[in-house]
Design an enzyme around this catalytic site. Structure first.
Site, short mmCIF file in Angstrom:
data_model
loop_
_atom_site.label_atom_id
_atom_site.label_comp_id
_atom_site.label_asym_id
_atom_site.label_seq_id
_atom_site.Cartn_x
_atom_site.Cartn_y
_atom_site.Cartn_z
N GLU A 190 0.79 3.90 1.80
CA GLU A 190 1.21 4.33 3.13
C GLU A 190 2.41 3.52 3.62
O GLU A 190 3.36 4.09 4.16
CB GLU A 190 0.06 4.15 4.14
CG GLU A 190 -1.18 4.92 3.82
CD GLU A 190 -2.23 4.11 3.07
OE1 GLU A 190 -3.43 4.29 3.35
OE2 GLU A 190 -1.87 3.31 2.19
N CYS A 228 -6.48 1.82 5.60
CA CYS A 228 -7.07 0.55 6.04
C CYS A 228 -6.52 0.16 7.41
O CYS A 228 -5.70 0.87 7.99
CB CYS A 228 -6.75 -0.54 5.01
SG CYS A 228 -5.01 -1.02 5.00
N HIS A 265 0.84 -1.20 0.00
CA HIS A 265 0.00 0.00 0.00
C HIS A 265 0.88 1.25 0.00
O HIS A 265 2.02 1.23 0.48
CB HIS A 265 -0.91 0.02 1.22
CG HIS A 265 -1.98 -1.02 1.19
ND1 HIS A 265 -3.09 -0.95 1.98
CD2 HIS A 265 -2.11 -2.17 0.46
CE1 HIS A 265 -3.87 -2.01 1.76
NE2 HIS A 265 -3.29 -2.75 0.84
N CYS A 278 -2.57 -0.33 7.46
CA CYS A 278 -1.82 0.93 7.41
C CYS A 278 -2.00 1.74 8.68
O CYS A 278 -1.05 2.38 9.15
CB CYS A 278 -2.23 1.72 6.17
SG CYS A 278 -1.78 0.87 4.63
#
Length: 151
Positions: free
Chosen positions: A57, A85, A55, A88
Site C-alpha cells: 500500500e 495494517c 508494504h 497503511c
C-alpha cells in the site's frame, strides 16, 4: 475508463504474485485515479528493501503521489489484496484517499474491520469509504500457498 473493482483487484493480485516470486509476503496494491487510470502500483518489499514501511500500500501510494505531484490523493481508490495494517491505514487517511477496496481479511493485524476500524473513527478529519471481500478467495489462496512453503 473506469473498470470494475475486480479488474483493478486482478492488477493488485499481479503485484502480489510478483512479491511472492521475490520471497516477500504476497500482497499487492494499485492506486486508481478518478478517471480509472492506474497511477501507482506496489508490492510488499520490506525484506528486500530493509524497510519496515515497504508494504504494498505504501509503495503504491508513494508512486501515485509522484505521478500526481501531490501527496493528497483525493478522488483516488486504493485496491489491495489484504486488509491493511495500522501504518497503511494511517497513510490512507493522510493521503485523503477517497476509497479503499481490499480482498482478504487479515484477522491478526487488519485495522479496517478485523481488529479495529480505524477508518471509521470520528476524530479523523477525513473518511475513507471501504469495500471489502473483492477477490478474497484468490488473495487468501495465494497467502496460504506462500506460507505453506515457509512451514
Amino acid at each position: 475508463m473506469i473498470r470494475s473493482d475486480e479488474f483493478y483487484m486482478h492488477r493488485a493480485l499481479d503485484q502480489a504474485h510478483l512479491a511472492s516470486a521475490e520471497g516477500e509476503v504476497p500482497v499487492g496494491a494499485v492506486v486508481v485515479d478518478a478517471l480509472g487510470t492506474i497511477i501507482g502500483v506496489g508490492r510488499n518489499s520490506p525484506v528486500a528493501s530493509c524497510d519496515p514501511s515497504g508494504h504494498a500500500e505504501i509503495r503504491a501510494l508513494r508512486e501515485a503521489g509522484q505521478q500526481l505531484g501531490n501527496y493528497r490523493l483525493e478522488g483516488c481508490t486504493l485496491f489491495v489484496t489484504l486488509e491493511p495494517c495500522m501504518m497503511c491505514t494511517g497513510a490512507m487517511v493522510h493521503a485523503r484517499l477517497t476509497r479503499l477496496v481490499y480482498g482478504a481479511p487479515e484477522p491478526r493485524t487488519g485495522m479496517v474491520e478485523s481488529k479495529a476500524n480505524l477508518l471509521a473513527q470520528p476524530w479523523f478529519n477525513h473518511q475513507v469509504a471501504v469495500t471489502s471481500g473483492v477477490l478474497a478467495v484468490p488473495a487468501k489462496k495465494l497467502l496460504k500457498q506462500f506460507f505453506a512453503t515457509k512451514r
